[in-house]
Design a protein around this motif. Structure first.
Motif, PDB file in Angstrom:
ATOM      1  N   ALA A 310      61.467  78.110  12.468  1.00 43.77           N
ATOM      2  CA  ALA A 310      60.271  78.917  12.743  1.00 43.77           C
ATOM      3  C   ALA A 310      59.886  79.706  11.502  1.00 43.77           C
ATOM      4  CB  ALA A 310      60.527  79.864  13.910  1.00 43.77           C
ATOM      5  N   GLU A 311      58.626  79.566  11.086  1.00 46.37           N
ATOM      6  CA  GLU A 311      58.121  80.340   9.951  1.00 46.37           C
ATOM      7  C   GLU A 311      58.060  81.827  10.332  1.00 46.37           C
ATOM      8  OE1 GLU A 311      57.215  78.972   7.087  1.00 46.37           O
ATOM      9  OE2 GLU A 311      56.916  76.845   7.533  1.00 46.37           O
ATOM     10  N   LYS A 312      58.295  82.693   9.372  1.00 42.44           N
ATOM     11  CA  LYS A 312      58.167  84.130   9.619  1.00 42.44           C
ATOM     12  C   LYS A 312      56.731  84.554   9.329  1.00 42.44           C
ATOM     13  CE  LYS A 312      62.996  85.357   8.801  1.00 42.44           C
ATOM     14  NZ  LYS A 312      63.951  86.199   8.053  1.00 42.44           N
ATOM     15  N   PRO A 313      55.940  84.849  10.369  1.00 37.98           N
ATOM     16  CA  PRO A 313      54.529  85.170  10.140  1.00 37.98           C
ATOM     17  C   PRO A 313      54.333  86.538   9.512  1.00 37.98           C
ATOM     18  CG  PRO A 313      55.087  85.490  12.447  1.00 37.98           C
ATOM     19  CD  PRO A 313      56.307  84.904  11.792  1.00 37.98           C
ATOM     20  N   GLN A 314      53.330  86.629   8.664  1.00 39.44           N
ATOM     21  CA  GLN A 314      52.948  87.923   8.081  1.00 39.44           C
ATOM     22  C   GLN A 314      51.930  88.642   8.965  1.00 39.44           C
ATOM     23  OE1 GLN A 314      51.637  86.179   4.290  1.00 39.44           O
ATOM     24  NE2 GLN A 314      53.310  87.243   3.276  1.00 39.44           N
ATOM     25  N   GLY A 315      51.319  87.883   9.866  1.00 42.30           N
ATOM     26  CA  GLY A 315      50.333  88.458  10.768  1.00 42.30           C
ATOM     27  C   GLY A 315      50.100  87.545  11.961  1.00 42.30           C
ATOM     28  N   ALA A 316      49.198  87.972  12.862  1.00 42.10           N
ATOM     29  CA  ALA A 316      48.890  87.263  14.112  1.00 42.10           C
ATOM     30  C   ALA A 316      50.093  87.280  15.051  1.00 42.10           C
ATOM     31  CB  ALA A 316      48.395  85.840  13.855  1.00 42.10           C
ATOM     32  N   PHE A 317      50.047  86.500  16.140  1.00 40.43           N
ATOM     33  CA  PHE A 317      51.154  86.527  17.099  1.00 40.43           C
ATOM     34  C   PHE A 317      51.619  85.121  17.476  1.00 40.43           C
ATOM     35  CE2 PHE A 317      47.253  88.060  19.516  1.00 40.43           C
ATOM     36  CZ  PHE A 317      46.813  86.801  19.924  1.00 40.43           C
ATOM     37  N   TYR A 318      51.834  84.315  16.419  1.00 42.59           N
ATOM     38  CA  TYR A 318      52.258  82.938  16.642  1.00 42.59           C
ATOM     39  C   TYR A 318      53.556  82.606  15.908  1.00 42.59           C
ATOM     40  CZ  TYR A 318      47.391  82.597  18.087  1.00 42.59           C
ATOM     41  OH  TYR A 318      46.180  82.805  18.705  1.00 42.59           O
ATOM     42  N   ALA A 319      54.339  81.738  16.529  1.00 44.52           N
ATOM     43  CA  ALA A 319      55.521  81.163  15.885  1.00 44.52           C
ATOM     44  C   ALA A 319      55.169  79.718  15.551  1.00 44.52           C
ATOM     45  CB  ALA A 319      56.721  81.225  16.817  1.00 44.52           C
ATOM     46  N   TRP A 320      55.116  79.409  14.287  1.00 45.49           N
ATOM     47  CA  TRP A 320      54.795  78.056  13.812  1.00 45.49           C
ATOM     48  C   TRP A 320      56.125  77.364  13.526  1.00 45.49           C
ATOM     49  CZ3 TRP A 320      51.288  74.524  13.898  1.00 45.49           C
ATOM     50  CH2 TRP A 320      51.126  73.568  12.889  1.00 45.49           C
ATOM     51  N   CYS A 321      56.476  76.413  14.389  1.00 40.65           N
ATOM     52  CA  CYS A 321      57.836  75.862  14.392  1.00 40.65           C
ATOM     53  C   CYS A 321      57.867  74.385  14.037  1.00 40.65           C
ATOM     54  CB  CYS A 321      58.466  76.032  15.772  1.00 40.65           C
ATOM     55  SG  CYS A 321      58.540  77.741  16.328  1.00 40.65           S
ATOM     56  N   LYS A 322      58.795  74.040  13.164  1.00 40.42           N
ATOM     57  CA  LYS A 322      59.029  72.640  12.823  1.00 40.42           C
ATOM     58  C   LYS A 322      60.249  72.147  13.596  1.00 40.42           C
ATOM     59  CE  LYS A 322      59.692  69.512   8.900  1.00 40.42           C
ATOM     60  NZ  LYS A 322      59.837  69.425   7.428  1.00 40.42           N
ATOM     61  N   PHE A 323      60.073  71.019  14.300  1.00 39.69           N
ATOM     62  CA  PHE A 323      61.152  70.438  15.083  1.00 39.69           C
ATOM     63  C   PHE A 323      61.702  69.213  14.361  1.00 39.69           C
ATOM     64  CE2 PHE A 323      59.412  73.209  18.139  1.00 39.69           C
ATOM     65  CZ  PHE A 323      60.313  73.345  19.186  1.00 39.69           C
ATOM     66  N   ASN A 324      63.005  69.162  14.237  1.00 42.02           N
ATOM     67  CA  ASN A 324      63.671  68.054  13.559  1.00 42.02           C
ATOM     68  C   ASN A 324      63.889  66.899  14.526  1.00 42.02           C
ATOM     69  OD1 ASN A 324      64.992  66.556  11.615  1.00 42.02           O
ATOM     70  ND2 ASN A 324      66.978  67.540  11.961  1.00 42.02           N
ATOM     71  N   ARG A 325      62.772  66.323  14.966  1.00 41.18           N
ATOM     72  CA  ARG A 325      62.842  65.183  15.878  1.00 41.18           C
ATOM     73  C   ARG A 325      61.490  64.496  15.913  1.00 41.18           C
ATOM     74  NH1 ARG A 325      64.894  66.840  21.163  1.00 41.18           N
ATOM     75  NH2 ARG A 325      63.989  64.934  22.008  1.00 41.18           N
ATOM     76  N   ASN A 326      61.483  63.255  16.368  1.00 41.80           N
ATOM     77  CA  ASN A 326      60.243  62.484  16.460  1.00 41.80           C
ATOM     78  C   ASN A 326      59.791  62.392  17.903  1.00 41.80           C
ATOM     79  OD1 ASN A 326      60.238  61.868  13.631  1.00 41.80           O
ATOM     80  ND2 ASN A 326      61.822  60.315  14.016  1.00 41.80           N
ATOM     81  N   GLY A 327      58.632  61.773  18.110  1.00 38.36           N
ATOM     82  CA  GLY A 327      58.115  61.600  19.454  1.00 38.36           C
ATOM     83  C   GLY A 327      57.137  62.694  19.826  1.00 38.36           C
ATOM     84  N   ASN A 328      56.680  62.641  21.069  1.00 38.53           N
ATOM     85  CA  ASN A 328      55.725  63.635  21.571  1.00 38.53           C
ATOM     86  C   ASN A 328      56.505  64.856  22.044  1.00 38.53           C
ATOM     87  OD1 ASN A 328      53.732  65.130  22.872  1.00 38.53           O
ATOM     88  ND2 ASN A 328      52.654  63.301  23.593  1.00 38.53           N
TER      89      ASN A 328
END
Length: 380
Positions: A310-328
């Motif tokens: 999960a990226e550490k946001p500097q603002g807003a209220f979102y967690a932008w997350c990268k998942f180490n897996r494929n598929g939907n």
């Protein structure tokens, strides 16, 4: 049918919010983290002012760019908070910041013009450009370089048809905030080019760093920047639908021509309430502090899950997350864990293994979501 409108894609975030609500209403235990809406109530003083104005009968047309006293208040706010100097004549009050963005894009580009959109970016920018018969050009930013905007990256995508660049700071979905170095990169990029900068700053009051810089505060960029902001996020007024745009006369005068034939004017009792909102400093600070607590917990907890970054946001209220897996991943997470986020693919090409989660939810819900995501990743 209009082919430009017919080709527009739906909003992934709005579709998923609706899906979560439908599933919850049917009795399913779903944690909805797809929305971009504060979970706080609108501050009491704002509601009371609106009720007072309605009871006074202030419910008729408010023709023009917006109530002069509100636009004057916005002008003061822009100078004080953003170092942007504009007169009230260079401000238009709109029913929501999204409408401000649409009006600006529609008024500033012609059919076939190109608009640069650094990605990942909010889902509606590309479709608004298409609705205006323009061509959205995605400019993928490098996650390894913290999504920094650089002249050389923009140079790869600019053409003789480029008429606008849309920026969002704090960014949705990453929470990234533009810094001084990037402002200079933009100055160097637009120099000797006829390009409008549309700066979406709707998450401005939800910041976890000391300084936010508006492109419109820069002497060079101010001559070509339209600044958009609103009341939805900072003041928990999403259902009130009120925003505004400000900029040089050469742009605002053209936007106003479209405005008077589409909007006429925004509700006067809402505008009166917005004047009060701009003075609700303590309420905004209280909400921001709570977002800060949730951010610290949610981001740290997600980063403890194997296979999630999960990226550490500097603002807003979102967690932008990268998942180490494929598929939907989004569908699997909903089906197997009962958690809804927005797929990264909605925010640009190349982000298929990302999900945006909103932490504008109670700590109880966020902790449950973490438990479910953790179990999902361990199980699968």
């Amino acid at each position: 049918m209009n082919q430009d409108i017919e080709s527009i894609r739906g909003s992934a975030s709005i579709d998923l919010i609706a899906k979560a609500k439908e599933m919850q209403d049917s009795g399913m235990d779903i944690i909805g983290l797809a929305g971009g809406e504060p979970d706080f109530d609108t501050p009491k003083a704002i509601k009371e002012k609106a009720i007072e104005q309605i009871l006074k009968g202030n419910t008729h047309y408010a023709v023009g760019k917006g109530l002069p006293k509100l636009r004057e208040k916005i002008a003061q706010k822009l100078e004080q908070d953003n170092s942007i100097r504009v007169s009230l004549e260079n401000i238009i009050v709109t029913p929501g910041a999204k409408m401000a963005i649409y009006l600006a894009v529609r008024a500033c580009i012609s059919a076939g013009d190109e608009v640069l959109i650094p990605t990942p970016s909010w889902v509606s920018y590309t479709e608004i450009v298409r609705a205006a018969s323009g061509i959205p050009i995605e400019v993928p930013l490098n996650p390894d370089n913290k999504y920094m905007i650089k002249k050389d990256i923009l140079e790869r995508y600019v053409s003789a048809k480029t008429k606008m660049i849309i920026l969002c700071s704090p960014n949705n979905p990453t929470g990234r905030i533009i810094n001084e170095k990037e402002i200079q990169e933009l100055v160097d990029f637009v120099r000797n080019r006829d390009i409008v900068i549309l700066s979406d700053e709707v998450y401005e009051k939800i910041s976890y760093i000391d300084k936010i810089i508006s492109p419109g505060s820069n002497k060079v960029l101010s001559e070509r920047t339209i600044t958009v902001n609103g009341f939805s996020k900072a003041y928990a007024m999403t259902g009130w639908r009120l925003g505004y745009l400000a900029g040089p006369s050469q742009y605002i005068d053209v936007v106003n021509k479209l405005y008077v034939h589409t909007i006429t004017g925004t509700s006067p009792f809402i505008q009166e309430a917005a004047i009060v909102a701009l003075d609700c400093v303590n309420d905004v600070i209280a909400m921001q502090k709570e977002y800060q607590k949730r951010k610290e917990y949610f981001i740290n907890a997600l980063n403890e899950i194997n296979g999630v970054k999960a990226e550490k946001p500097q603002g807003a209220f979102y967690a932008w997350c990268k998942f180490n897996r494929n598929g939907n991943i989004v569908s699997e997470l909903l089906e197997k864990a009962g958690v809804i986020g927005v797929p990264g693919s909605a925010y640009g090409v190349g982000f298929d293994n990302y999900i945006r989660f909103s932490f504008a939810n109670s700590m109880v819900e966020l902790k449950k979501a973490v438990e479910r995501i953790s179990s999902f990743m361990e199980r699968d």
